[in-house]
Design an enzyme around this catalytic site. Sequence first.
Site, PDB file in Angstrom:
ATOM      1  N   ILE A  12       0.849  -1.201   0.000  1.00 34.04           N
ATOM      2  CA  ILE A  12       0.000   0.000   0.000  1.00 34.04           C
ATOM      3  C   ILE A  12       0.886   1.253   0.000  1.00 34.04           C
ATOM      4  O   ILE A  12       0.578   2.255  -0.641  1.00 34.04           O
ATOM      5  CB  ILE A  12      -0.957   0.018   1.217  1.00 34.04           C
ATOM      6  CG1 ILE A  12      -1.687  -1.315   1.325  1.00 34.04           C
ATOM      7  CG2 ILE A  12      -1.976   1.154   1.089  1.00 34.04           C
ATOM      8  CD1 ILE A  12      -2.512  -1.467   2.593  1.00 34.04           C
ATOM      9  N   ASP A  31      12.076   2.424   4.841  1.00 34.38           N
ATOM     10  CA  ASP A  31      11.716   1.011   4.687  1.00 34.38           C
ATOM     11  C   ASP A  31      12.977   0.172   4.821  1.00 34.38           C
ATOM     12  O   ASP A  31      13.981   0.463   4.178  1.00 34.38           O
ATOM     13  CB  ASP A  31      11.069   0.789   3.307  1.00 34.38           C
ATOM     14  CG  ASP A  31      10.278  -0.500   3.255  1.00 34.38           C
ATOM     15  OD1 ASP A  31      10.860  -1.562   3.553  1.00 34.38           O
ATOM     16  OD2 ASP A  31       9.084  -0.450   2.918  1.00 34.38           O
ATOM     17  N   PHE A  33      12.987  -3.082   4.115  1.00 33.94           N
ATOM     18  CA  PHE A  33      12.797  -4.210   3.192  1.00 33.94           C
ATOM     19  C   PHE A  33      12.601  -5.536   3.931  1.00 33.94           C
ATOM     20  O   PHE A  33      13.025  -6.580   3.467  1.00 33.94           O
ATOM     21  CB  PHE A  33      13.979  -4.296   2.200  1.00 33.94           C
ATOM     22  CG  PHE A  33      14.192  -2.998   1.467  1.00 33.94           C
ATOM     23  CD1 PHE A  33      13.233  -2.512   0.598  1.00 33.94           C
ATOM     24  CD2 PHE A  33      15.337  -2.243   1.681  1.00 33.94           C
ATOM     25  CE1 PHE A  33      13.399  -1.298  -0.063  1.00 33.94           C
ATOM     26  CE2 PHE A  33      15.514  -1.034   1.037  1.00 33.94           C
ATOM     27  CZ  PHE A  33      14.551  -0.558   0.162  1.00 33.94           C
ATOM     28  N   HIS A  34      11.934  -5.443   5.077  1.00 34.32           N
ATOM     29  CA  HIS A  34      11.646  -6.667   5.828  1.00 34.32           C
ATOM     30  C   HIS A  34      10.758  -7.602   5.003  1.00 34.32           C
ATOM     31  O   HIS A  34      10.920  -8.814   5.017  1.00 34.32           O
ATOM     32  CB  HIS A  34      10.954  -6.312   7.152  1.00 34.32           C
ATOM     33  CG  HIS A  34      10.368  -7.511   7.831  1.00 34.32           C
ATOM     34  ND1 HIS A  34      11.138  -8.389   8.547  1.00 34.32           N
ATOM     35  CD2 HIS A  34       9.100  -7.992   7.868  1.00 34.32           C
ATOM     36  CE1 HIS A  34      10.369  -9.363   9.002  1.00 34.32           C
ATOM     37  NE2 HIS A  34       9.131  -9.147   8.605  1.00 34.32           N
ATOM     38  N   PHE A  80       2.896   3.231   7.504  1.00 35.87           N
ATOM     39  CA  PHE A  80       2.469   1.904   7.042  1.00 35.87           C
ATOM     40  C   PHE A  80       3.300   0.793   7.664  1.00 35.87           C
ATOM     41  O   PHE A  80       2.817  -0.330   7.784  1.00 35.87           O
ATOM     42  CB  PHE A  80       2.668   1.772   5.522  1.00 35.87           C
ATOM     43  CG  PHE A  80       1.779   2.620   4.679  1.00 35.87           C
ATOM     44  CD1 PHE A  80       0.459   2.253   4.463  1.00 35.87           C
ATOM     45  CD2 PHE A  80       2.247   3.775   4.072  1.00 35.87           C
ATOM     46  CE1 PHE A  80      -0.363   3.015   3.660  1.00 35.87           C
ATOM     47  CE2 PHE A  80       1.430   4.541   3.268  1.00 35.87           C
ATOM     48  CZ  PHE A  80       0.119   4.167   3.068  1.00 35.87           C
ATOM     49  N   SER A 124      -6.770  -1.213  10.794  1.00 34.77           N
ATOM     50  CA  SER A 124      -7.305  -2.359  10.063  1.00 34.77           C
ATOM     51  C   SER A 124      -8.715  -2.682  10.540  1.00 34.77           C
ATOM     52  O   SER A 124      -9.053  -2.488  11.718  1.00 34.77           O
ATOM     53  CB  SER A 124      -6.386  -3.545  10.353  1.00 34.77           C
ATOM     54  OG  SER A 124      -7.034  -4.756  10.060  1.00 34.77           O
ATOM     55  N   TYR A 149      -1.783  -9.687  15.676  1.00 34.01           N
ATOM     56  CA  TYR A 149      -1.724  -8.613  14.671  1.00 34.01           C
ATOM     57  C   TYR A 149      -2.840  -7.592  14.932  1.00 34.01           C
ATOM     58  O   TYR A 149      -2.591  -6.384  15.008  1.00 34.01           O
ATOM     59  CB  TYR A 149      -1.876  -9.199  13.257  1.00 34.01           C
ATOM     60  CG  TYR A 149      -2.262  -8.166  12.236  1.00 34.01           C
ATOM     61  CD1 TYR A 149      -1.329  -7.256  11.763  1.00 34.01           C
ATOM     62  CD2 TYR A 149      -3.584  -8.063  11.778  1.00 34.01           C
ATOM     63  CE1 TYR A 149      -1.690  -6.273  10.852  1.00 34.01           C
ATOM     64  CE2 TYR A 149      -3.951  -7.090  10.864  1.00 34.01           C
ATOM     65  CZ  TYR A 149      -2.998  -6.198  10.413  1.00 34.01           C
ATOM     66  OH  TYR A 149      -3.366  -5.219   9.524  1.00 34.01           O
ATOM     67  N   LYS A 153      -2.968  -3.395  16.187  1.00 32.61           N
ATOM     68  CA  LYS A 153      -3.687  -2.277  15.555  1.00 32.61           C
ATOM     69  C   LYS A 153      -4.601  -1.592  16.578  1.00 32.61           C
ATOM     70  O   LYS A 153      -4.712  -0.367  16.598  1.00 32.61           O
ATOM     71  CB  LYS A 153      -4.484  -2.771  14.339  1.00 32.61           C
ATOM     72  CG  LYS A 153      -3.606  -3.235  13.189  1.00 32.61           C
ATOM     73  CD  LYS A 153      -2.689  -2.129  12.678  1.00 32.61           C
ATOM     74  CE  LYS A 153      -1.764  -2.577  11.574  1.00 32.61           C
ATOM     75  NZ  LYS A 153      -0.781  -1.545  11.165  1.00 32.61           N
ATOM     76  N   VAL A 217      -9.398 -23.066   0.418  1.00 36.44           N
ATOM     77  CA  VAL A 217     -10.374 -22.134   0.972  1.00 36.44           C
ATOM     78  C   VAL A 217     -10.428 -22.432   2.471  1.00 36.44           C
ATOM     79  O   VAL A 217     -10.774 -23.552   2.860  1.00 36.44           O
ATOM     80  CB  VAL A 217     -11.756 -22.337   0.322  1.00 36.44           C
ATOM     81  CG1 VAL A 217     -12.806 -21.472   0.990  1.00 36.44           C
ATOM     82  CG2 VAL A 217     -11.674 -22.066  -1.169  1.00 36.44           C
TER      83      VAL A 217
HETATM   84  N1  UDP Z   1      -8.082 -17.171   2.452  1.00 37.69           N
HETATM   85  C1  UDP Z   1      -8.262 -18.463   1.951  1.00 37.69           C
HETATM   86  N2  UDP Z   1      -7.194 -19.089   1.388  1.00 37.69           N
HETATM   87  C2  UDP Z   1      -5.950 -18.511   1.295  1.00 37.69           C
HETATM   88  C3  UDP Z   1      -5.796 -17.193   1.797  1.00 37.69           C
HETATM   89  C4  UDP Z   1      -6.895 -16.564   2.368  1.00 37.69           C
HETATM   90  O1  UDP Z   1      -9.357 -19.015   2.019  1.00 37.69           O
HETATM   91  O2  UDP Z   1      -5.018 -19.158   0.795  1.00 37.69           O
HETATM   92  C5  UDP Z   1      -9.235 -16.506   3.076  1.00 37.69           C
HETATM   93  C6  UDP Z   1      -8.993 -16.141   4.537  1.00 37.69           C
HETATM   94  O3  UDP Z   1      -9.324 -17.225   5.382  1.00 37.69           O
HETATM   95  C7  UDP Z   1      -9.923 -14.954   4.716  1.00 37.69           C
HETATM   96  C8  UDP Z   1      -9.933 -14.294   3.333  1.00 37.69           C
HETATM   97  O4  UDP Z   1      -9.435 -15.278   2.428  1.00 37.69           O
HETATM   98  O5  UDP Z   1     -11.227 -15.410   4.976  1.00 37.69           O
HETATM   99  C9  UDP Z   1      -9.050 -13.072   3.285  1.00 37.69           C
HETATM  100  O6  UDP Z   1      -7.786 -13.422   3.803  1.00 37.69           O
HETATM  101  P1  UDP Z   1      -6.538 -12.438   3.725  1.00 37.69           P
HETATM  102  O7  UDP Z   1      -5.378 -13.145   4.344  1.00 37.69           O
HETATM  103  O8  UDP Z   1      -6.386 -11.977   2.307  1.00 37.69           O
HETATM  104  O9  UDP Z   1      -6.992 -11.184   4.565  1.00 37.69           O
HETATM  105  P2  UDP Z   1      -7.431 -11.018   6.119  1.00 37.69           P
HETATM  106  O10 UDP Z   1      -8.856 -10.575   6.068  1.00 37.69           O
HETATM  107  O11 UDP Z   1      -7.253 -12.323   6.807  1.00 37.69           O
HETATM  108  O12 UDP Z   1      -6.522  -9.955   6.631  1.00 37.69           O
END
Ligand code: UDP
Length: 336
Positions: A12, A31, A33-34, A80, A124, A149, A153, A217
């Site tokens: 971002i 930055d 570069f981590h 950021f 976030s 995480y 935030k 998923v």
């Molecule tokens: N997700 C998934 N498979 C993956 C990566 C993410 O099903 O390989 C799902 C994750 O469980 C969440 C959504 O996609 O429901 C968004 O995940 P992301 O890590 O992009 O963002 P988050 O909302 O967790 O910060």
Amino acid sequence: MKILVTGGAGYIGSHTIVDLLENGYEVVSADNFHNARPTVFDGIEVITGVRVKNYNVDLADRTATLAMFEKEKFDGAIHFAAYKLVGESVDMPLAYYRNNVNSLVNVMEGLHQQGSSNLVFSSSCSVYGNADELPVTEATPRKQAESPYALTKQVGEDMIVDFCKTTPEFKAVLLRYFNPAGAHHSGKIGEDPSNPATSLVPVITQTAAGKRPMMKVFGTDYDTRDGSCVRDYIHVEDLAHAHTLAIRYLLDGKASDNPALFNLGIGEGLTVLEAINAFEKVSGVKLNYELGPPRAGDVIAVYADRSKATRELGWEPTRGVEEIMDSAWKWQQTLA
Ligand code: UDP
């Protein structure tokens, strides 16, 4: 006006640098570069014609950070730089607390010591946790953080609230991002983490490109339309522009509260399976995916009421899921 962008080589951050430069701001990046690559500054230069100066500094290191603020005077900062992976934070909580909390303290201290007062903070939607009402507005109560995480935030927001209370000349905007995705329309910058991608859209495009044999998923039994998690995907160029508007809002002295808080999402929820379908439609590629168990730390569903950002910042996102998937796919194909 000279703006410090911490995490300027990040996803971002880099898009925001482009938007700031295109709107006449001078930009300096910090930055280390981590989780980003120095080559992003080449992409920014191709798009804007500007070679951005970067300080390779660990912002969690107070001495190094304050030394940078000795060298440059900023009119404001957009912070950021942070560790941002939900799953990793569950495994490495102390690393997240050390990095995300200390870097924010140091940036606030550095800005304030030099008499600058305008801070935009990357927060976030994860601060809402599993909210009782959807869409969430800025007034929706924050629930318990679902991951270290998310807690960094929440704590970051609270630290800024406390500092603004005791130091009212210090002005801040807190931006709660929903799920940034997609890439710059030029194809010159995009999401390119040096660590393995875990965010949904890069995982989708890497799988489609054959960089991963398949994807999963995470969770199919949630109480949602199709059982998978719901998120609000926002195109990174729309998100980047909100930062330019936020810094302008601070510099113009227009802020209604201090800190002022805004949700930055498109305002629509999409399930993981719907996101996969949208990608397949836009790209014409059939994705190799499996239904799998839930991922630790995930919120079930969250999407934004963004009317406050539209009203007060004049922010109108213009791109939808097709542009997100199309630009992300184009960007993926430029990567070696
Ligand atoms: N997700 C998934 N498979 C993956 C990566 C993410 O099903 O390989 C799902 C994750 O469980 C969440 C959504 O996609 O429901 C968004 O995940 P992301 O890590 O992009 O963002 P988050 O909302 O967790 O910060």
